[in-house]
Structure formats: structure tokens, C-alpha cells
Design a protein around this motif. Sequence first.
Motif, PDB file in Angstrom:
ATOM      1  N   TYR A  21       0.814  -1.222   0.000  1.00  0.00           N
ATOM      2  CA  TYR A  21       0.000   0.000   0.000  1.00  0.00           C
ATOM      3  C   TYR A  21       0.844   1.268   0.000  1.00  0.00           C
ATOM      4  O   TYR A  21       0.462   2.263  -0.602  1.00  0.00           O
ATOM      5  CB  TYR A  21      -1.019  -0.015   1.147  1.00  0.00           C
ATOM      6  CG  TYR A  21      -2.157  -0.937   0.812  1.00  0.00           C
ATOM      7  CD1 TYR A  21      -3.181  -0.526  -0.017  1.00  0.00           C
ATOM      8  CD2 TYR A  21      -2.150  -2.252   1.244  1.00  0.00           C
ATOM      9  CE1 TYR A  21      -4.193  -1.382  -0.386  1.00  0.00           C
ATOM     10  CE2 TYR A  21      -3.158  -3.121   0.885  1.00  0.00           C
ATOM     11  CZ  TYR A  21      -4.174  -2.687   0.068  1.00  0.00           C
ATOM     12  OH  TYR A  21      -5.168  -3.545  -0.305  1.00  0.00           O
ATOM     13  N   THR A  22       2.010   1.242   0.648  1.00  0.00           N
ATOM     14  CA  THR A  22       2.830   2.448   0.668  1.00  0.00           C
ATOM     15  C   THR A  22       3.722   2.556  -0.561  1.00  0.00           C
ATOM     16  O   THR A  22       3.842   3.632  -1.140  1.00  0.00           O
ATOM     17  CB  THR A  22       3.698   2.527   1.944  1.00  0.00           C
ATOM     18  OG1 THR A  22       4.555   1.389   2.029  1.00  0.00           O
ATOM     19  CG2 THR A  22       2.825   2.628   3.178  1.00  0.00           C
ATOM     20  N   GLU A  23       4.345   1.461  -0.980  1.00  0.00           N
ATOM     21  CA  GLU A  23       5.285   1.535  -2.094  1.00  0.00           C
ATOM     22  C   GLU A  23       4.598   1.445  -3.454  1.00  0.00           C
ATOM     23  O   GLU A  23       4.846   2.270  -4.326  1.00  0.00           O
ATOM     24  CB  GLU A  23       6.352   0.444  -1.948  1.00  0.00           C
ATOM     25  CG  GLU A  23       7.223   0.665  -0.725  1.00  0.00           C
ATOM     26  CD  GLU A  23       8.203  -0.467  -0.473  1.00  0.00           C
ATOM     27  OE1 GLU A  23       8.393  -1.329  -1.363  1.00  0.00           O
ATOM     28  OE2 GLU A  23       8.785  -0.489   0.634  1.00  0.00           O
ATOM     29  N   ALA A  24       3.733   0.470  -3.656  1.00  0.00           N
ATOM     30  CA  ALA A  24       3.101   0.294  -4.970  1.00  0.00           C
ATOM     31  C   ALA A  24       1.946   1.268  -5.200  1.00  0.00           C
ATOM     32  O   ALA A  24       1.791   1.797  -6.294  1.00  0.00           O
ATOM     33  CB  ALA A  24       2.615  -1.146  -5.140  1.00  0.00           C
ATOM     34  N   LEU A  25       1.149   1.499  -4.168  1.00  0.00           N
ATOM     35  CA  LEU A  25      -0.029   2.358  -4.348  1.00  0.00           C
ATOM     36  C   LEU A  25       0.187   3.789  -3.877  1.00  0.00           C
ATOM     37  O   LEU A  25      -0.658   4.649  -4.119  1.00  0.00           O
ATOM     38  CB  LEU A  25      -1.246   1.758  -3.645  1.00  0.00           C
ATOM     39  CG  LEU A  25      -1.668   0.369  -4.127  1.00  0.00           C
ATOM     40  CD1 LEU A  25      -2.973  -0.046  -3.461  1.00  0.00           C
ATOM     41  CD2 LEU A  25      -1.775   0.294  -5.635  1.00  0.00           C
ATOM     42  N   GLY A  26       1.288   4.063  -3.199  1.00  0.00           N
ATOM     43  CA  GLY A  26       1.596   5.433  -2.802  1.00  0.00           C
ATOM     44  C   GLY A  26       0.851   5.939  -1.584  1.00  0.00           C
ATOM     45  O   GLY A  26       0.779   7.143  -1.352  1.00  0.00           O
ATOM     46  N   PHE A  27       0.299   5.039  -0.768  1.00  0.00           N
ATOM     47  CA  PHE A  27      -0.361   5.452   0.465  1.00  0.00           C
ATOM     48  C   PHE A  27       0.709   5.846   1.476  1.00  0.00           C
ATOM     49  O   PHE A  27       1.884   5.592   1.287  1.00  0.00           O
ATOM     50  CB  PHE A  27      -1.181   4.301   1.043  1.00  0.00           C
ATOM     51  CG  PHE A  27      -2.476   4.013   0.331  1.00  0.00           C
ATOM     52  CD1 PHE A  27      -2.588   4.075  -1.048  1.00  0.00           C
ATOM     53  CD2 PHE A  27      -3.595   3.634   1.041  1.00  0.00           C
ATOM     54  CE1 PHE A  27      -3.786   3.797  -1.690  1.00  0.00           C
ATOM     55  CE2 PHE A  27      -4.794   3.348   0.417  1.00  0.00           C
ATOM     56  CZ  PHE A  27      -4.885   3.433  -0.954  1.00  0.00           C
ATOM     57  N   ARG A  28       0.265   6.434   2.572  1.00  0.00           N
ATOM     58  CA  ARG A  28       1.194   6.726   3.660  1.00  0.00           C
ATOM     59  C   ARG A  28       0.765   5.925   4.885  1.00  0.00           C
ATOM     60  O   ARG A  28      -0.431   5.706   5.123  1.00  0.00           O
ATOM     61  CB  ARG A  28       1.252   8.220   3.964  1.00  0.00           C
ATOM     62  CG  ARG A  28       0.008   8.792   4.565  1.00  0.00           C
ATOM     63  CD  ARG A  28       0.122  10.316   4.762  1.00  0.00           C
ATOM     64  NE  ARG A  28      -1.111  10.812   5.324  1.00  0.00           N
ATOM     65  CZ  ARG A  28      -1.317  11.048   6.613  1.00  0.00           C
ATOM     66  NH1 ARG A  28      -0.357  10.852   7.479  1.00  0.00           N
ATOM     67  NH2 ARG A  28      -2.482  11.494   7.038  1.00  0.00           N
ATOM     68  N   LEU A  29       1.750   5.468   5.626  1.00  0.00           N
ATOM     69  CA  LEU A  29       1.492   4.740   6.867  1.00  0.00           C
ATOM     70  C   LEU A  29       1.158   5.760   7.941  1.00  0.00           C
ATOM     71  O   LEU A  29       1.959   6.646   8.241  1.00  0.00           O
ATOM     72  CB  LEU A  29       2.716   3.916   7.260  1.00  0.00           C
ATOM     73  CG  LEU A  29       2.599   3.103   8.547  1.00  0.00           C
ATOM     74  CD1 LEU A  29       1.488   2.063   8.436  1.00  0.00           C
ATOM     75  CD2 LEU A  29       3.935   2.438   8.859  1.00  0.00           C
ATOM     76  N   VAL A  30      -0.023   5.652   8.510  1.00  0.00           N
ATOM     77  CA  VAL A  30      -0.485   6.594   9.525  1.00  0.00           C
ATOM     78  C   VAL A  30      -0.205   6.058  10.923  1.00  0.00           C
ATOM     79  O   VAL A  30       0.207   6.800  11.813  1.00  0.00           O
ATOM     80  CB  VAL A  30      -2.000   6.866   9.371  1.00  0.00           C
ATOM     81  CG1 VAL A  30      -2.533   7.734  10.495  1.00  0.00           C
ATOM     82  CG2 VAL A  30      -2.289   7.477   8.017  1.00  0.00           C
ATOM     83  N   ALA A 113      -9.523   3.101 -14.611  1.00  0.00           N
ATOM     84  CA  ALA A 113      -9.008   1.772 -14.935  1.00  0.00           C
ATOM     85  C   ALA A 113      -9.097   0.925 -13.680  1.00  0.00           C
ATOM     86  O   ALA A 113      -8.822   1.391 -12.572  1.00  0.00           O
ATOM     87  CB  ALA A 113      -7.572   1.843 -15.429  1.00  0.00           C
ATOM     88  N   VAL A 114      -9.489  -0.334 -13.855  1.00  0.00           N
ATOM     89  CA  VAL A 114      -9.603  -1.261 -12.742  1.00  0.00           C
ATOM     90  C   VAL A 114      -8.250  -1.930 -12.511  1.00  0.00           C
ATOM     91  O   VAL A 114      -7.604  -2.381 -13.454  1.00  0.00           O
ATOM     92  CB  VAL A 114     -10.677  -2.340 -13.020  1.00  0.00           C
ATOM     93  CG1 VAL A 114     -10.739  -3.357 -11.887  1.00  0.00           C
ATOM     94  CG2 VAL A 114     -12.046  -1.690 -13.233  1.00  0.00           C
ATOM     95  N   PHE A 115      -7.851  -1.991 -11.242  1.00  0.00           N
ATOM     96  CA  PHE A 115      -6.622  -2.696 -10.881  1.00  0.00           C
ATOM     97  C   PHE A 115      -6.876  -3.595  -9.682  1.00  0.00           C
ATOM     98  O   PHE A 115      -7.917  -3.502  -9.032  1.00  0.00           O
ATOM     99  CB  PHE A 115      -5.472  -1.717 -10.601  1.00  0.00           C
ATOM    100  CG  PHE A 115      -5.617  -0.881  -9.348  1.00  0.00           C
ATOM    101  CD1 PHE A 115      -5.075  -1.310  -8.138  1.00  0.00           C
ATOM    102  CD2 PHE A 115      -6.266   0.343  -9.384  1.00  0.00           C
ATOM    103  CE1 PHE A 115      -5.197  -0.536  -6.994  1.00  0.00           C
ATOM    104  CE2 PHE A 115      -6.384   1.129  -8.248  1.00  0.00           C
ATOM    105  CZ  PHE A 115      -5.846   0.686  -7.050  1.00  0.00           C
ATOM    106  N   GLN A 116      -5.928  -4.489  -9.442  1.00  0.00           N
ATOM    107  CA  GLN A 116      -5.998  -5.376  -8.286  1.00  0.00           C
ATOM    108  C   GLN A 116      -4.919  -4.991  -7.284  1.00  0.00           C
ATOM    109  O   GLN A 116      -3.805  -4.648  -7.675  1.00  0.00           O
ATOM    110  CB  GLN A 116      -5.749  -6.828  -8.688  1.00  0.00           C
ATOM    111  CG  GLN A 116      -6.870  -7.449  -9.463  1.00  0.00           C
ATOM    112  CD  GLN A 116      -6.564  -8.894  -9.796  1.00  0.00           C
ATOM    113  OE1 GLN A 116      -5.443  -9.224 -10.162  1.00  0.00           O
ATOM    114  NE2 GLN A 116      -7.559  -9.746  -9.684  1.00  0.00           N
ATOM    115  N   ASP A 117      -5.265  -5.092  -6.011  1.00  0.00           N
ATOM    116  CA  ASP A 117      -4.234  -4.907  -4.998  1.00  0.00           C
ATOM    117  C   ASP A 117      -3.461  -6.215  -4.826  1.00  0.00           C
ATOM    118  O   ASP A 117      -3.696  -7.193  -5.559  1.00  0.00           O
ATOM    119  CB  ASP A 117      -4.823  -4.378  -3.681  1.00  0.00           C
ATOM    120  CG  ASP A 117      -5.740  -5.350  -2.951  1.00  0.00           C
ATOM    121  OD1 ASP A 117      -5.768  -6.564  -3.276  1.00  0.00           O
ATOM    122  OD2 ASP A 117      -6.444  -4.894  -2.031  1.00  0.00           O
ATOM    123  N   LEU A 118      -2.577  -6.252  -3.890  1.00  0.00           N
ATOM    124  CA  LEU A 118      -1.718  -7.398  -3.639  1.00  0.00           C
ATOM    125  C   LEU A 118      -2.497  -8.692  -3.481  1.00  0.00           C
ATOM    126  O   LEU A 118      -2.044  -9.766  -3.878  1.00  0.00           O
ATOM    127  CB  LEU A 118      -0.895  -7.121  -2.372  1.00  0.00           C
ATOM    128  CG  LEU A 118      -0.034  -8.231  -1.816  1.00  0.00           C
ATOM    129  CD1 LEU A 118       1.107  -8.525  -2.789  1.00  0.00           C
ATOM    130  CD2 LEU A 118       0.524  -7.824  -0.455  1.00  0.00           C
TER     131      LEU A 118
END
Length: 130
Positions: A21-30, A113-118
Motif C-alpha cells: 500500500y505504501t510503495e506500490a499504491l503510494g499510500f502513507r502509513l499513519v 481503470a480497474v486494478f488489483q491490490d496485492l
Amino acid sequence: MRRIALVTLVVDDYDEAIRHYTEALGFRLVEDTPRPDGSRWVVVEPGADANGTGLLLARAKDEAQRGRIGDQTGGRVGFFLYTDDFARDHARMRAAGVTFLEEPRHEPYGSVAVFQDLYGNRWDLLQPAG
């Protein structure tokens, strides 16, 4: 004010999920806080705005929960990641190895565009029409 603050996403492994979520999707760890029962309270958010909805990454505790990993919405798109720059985020995510299930399309409501997470959960990457 009322809002949905968190949505739980059942995952197989905390650290693997955080990396995705942080590296591939660019989220931040809260938050990543150990709990007395050996679990962790892990929250990620897609942007810098603390008023958005975060994901609570919850490790599956039993077979029933493990059976839901990657299929929390029965194969439907269950999550919608809004962006202000579709081309930028699509390119960055593809370069990070994110699997897109279709080519980008431009609809009256925006670029999507539809994508899949891990784990196989389906998401829309969406830039609303402006």
C-alpha cells in the motif's frame, strides 16, 4: 461532523500489506501500533489529508477470515482511489508492478481503470471529470 474514518481490509501479513500500500499504491502509513493480543493496529491513507478515509489493515485470525482475503466484495470493484492526475498515477503504479485488469478508459464521469491490490481485491483508479 460525521464521516467514515476507516474501512477494514483483511490481509495475510501486516508488513507485506504495508509495503504494497505504501510503495506500490503510494499510500502513507499513519499508524502501526502493537496490541496486547499480538495483533497490530495498522492504518494507511491514500493522501496527506487527514480528513480522508483510511484503511485498517487487519491480519486474518482464522480460516473464515483467510477465505475473504482478496474477495471481500465478491469479485466486484469494492474500492475507489481518486486521483487528480490519472496519467501520472497510472504510470507510477504500473511501474511499481500493480496489475491493471483493463486499459484506461475515458467515461463521461472521468478517466478510470480497474486494478488489483496485492491480494486480488478490485479497485478503480479514478480521476473524476472536472
